[in-house]
Design an enzyme around this catalytic site. Sequence first.
Site, PDB file in Angstrom:
ATOM      1  N   TYR A   1       0.834  -1.210   0.000  1.00  0.00           N
ATOM      2  CA  TYR A   1       0.000   0.000   0.000  1.00  0.00           C
ATOM      3  C   TYR A   1       0.863   1.251   0.000  1.00  0.00           C
ATOM      4  CZ  TYR A   1      -3.135   3.605   1.853  1.00  0.00           C
ATOM      5  OH  TYR A   1      -3.841   4.773   2.062  1.00  0.00           O
TER       6      TYR A   1
ATOM      7  N   LYS B   1       1.322   4.359  -2.799  1.00  0.00           N
ATOM      8  CA  LYS B   1       1.150   5.751  -2.393  1.00  0.00           C
ATOM      9  C   LYS B   1       2.399   6.570  -2.725  1.00  0.00           C
ATOM     10  CE  LYS B   1      -2.998   6.233  -0.665  1.00  0.00           C
ATOM     11  NZ  LYS B   1      -3.959   7.176  -1.270  1.00  0.00           N
TER      12      LYS B   1
END
Length: 319
Positions: free
Chosen positions: A101, A105
């Site tokens: 994740y 990002k």
Amino acid sequence: MDGDWVYLVTGGCGFVGERIVELLSQQDYIKEVRVFDSVARKEVEKYSTGTENVLRACCALSIPYLLYTSSIAAVGPNTSCEPLLRGDEDTEYSGEVELPYGKTKAMAEKIVLEANGKKLSNGGTLRTCILRANTVYGEKAAFLLELFLLTRASHGALNYLEPEHTERNHTYVGNVAWMHVLAARSLQLEPELLAGQVYYCYDDTPSRKGLLVRLQLLSSADPSVRLGSHIPYWKMWLMIQLHRVIRAMLAPFWKPQPFLNVPLLNTIVTSFSFETDKAARHFGYKPLFTWEESRLRTAEWLKAAAGSPAPPQLREKMN
């Protein structure tokens, strides 16, 4: 011109996005708030690289301002699990990000910052800015509801993974949303100051110890909640490996619920905190909700949500 602005919130049906939409709709300088979300329109799911598409659309349609919601996970912890203690937006921290994740990002942040200053189809200039959220709590926080239900099932014992000295910031969802509203407005009014900048989200949630924040939130909803036992790293690591083996063996017949993985476990036990007032200095940010208000609002929602056998937010997450 005030009263003529149209705002688009991508992911506006999500946990934070919903609160951003709510606050934007209360601002008199905004004519219209639009929401773009895969929950509302399933055909949106076919677009796999969302941030790139949004930036392309901004340039093609001459949309001059973009505020991107990122995460502290874009910074770290890294694969070496090096801690970051009370850093700020200018603190240097290197190494490959541990969580997938966080990697996505970080990639998105890079292309958003590179897009700052690009020319629009009408000859104007695109201005971009980034807000990094951390652990966001509040009404409709699925992780908090799951933890509350698990704690109640354990007779009120809040068991935990991280060592008690571990530091991690928590911020109330209403204040994260309010910071977005203020940053978006200031990006329009003072693009020379905010364009190309990154800001951490923060408020007056009182402790850097995430464990103590969770304890206060849950015990406010149920006074019987108490601090339970620390689960050693090695024990959880073994449980993760055992779950992987069972999942592989039973895959043709049964798919157990997703379980904690090692990168996430490493992130949980690694101190990663920040201390900053950059948003206050650059665009006058002050929390819209005090810690006391944030705690009570969260506690009331937890009590109501946990009162039904299968709370809707939990069902949606599990499905």
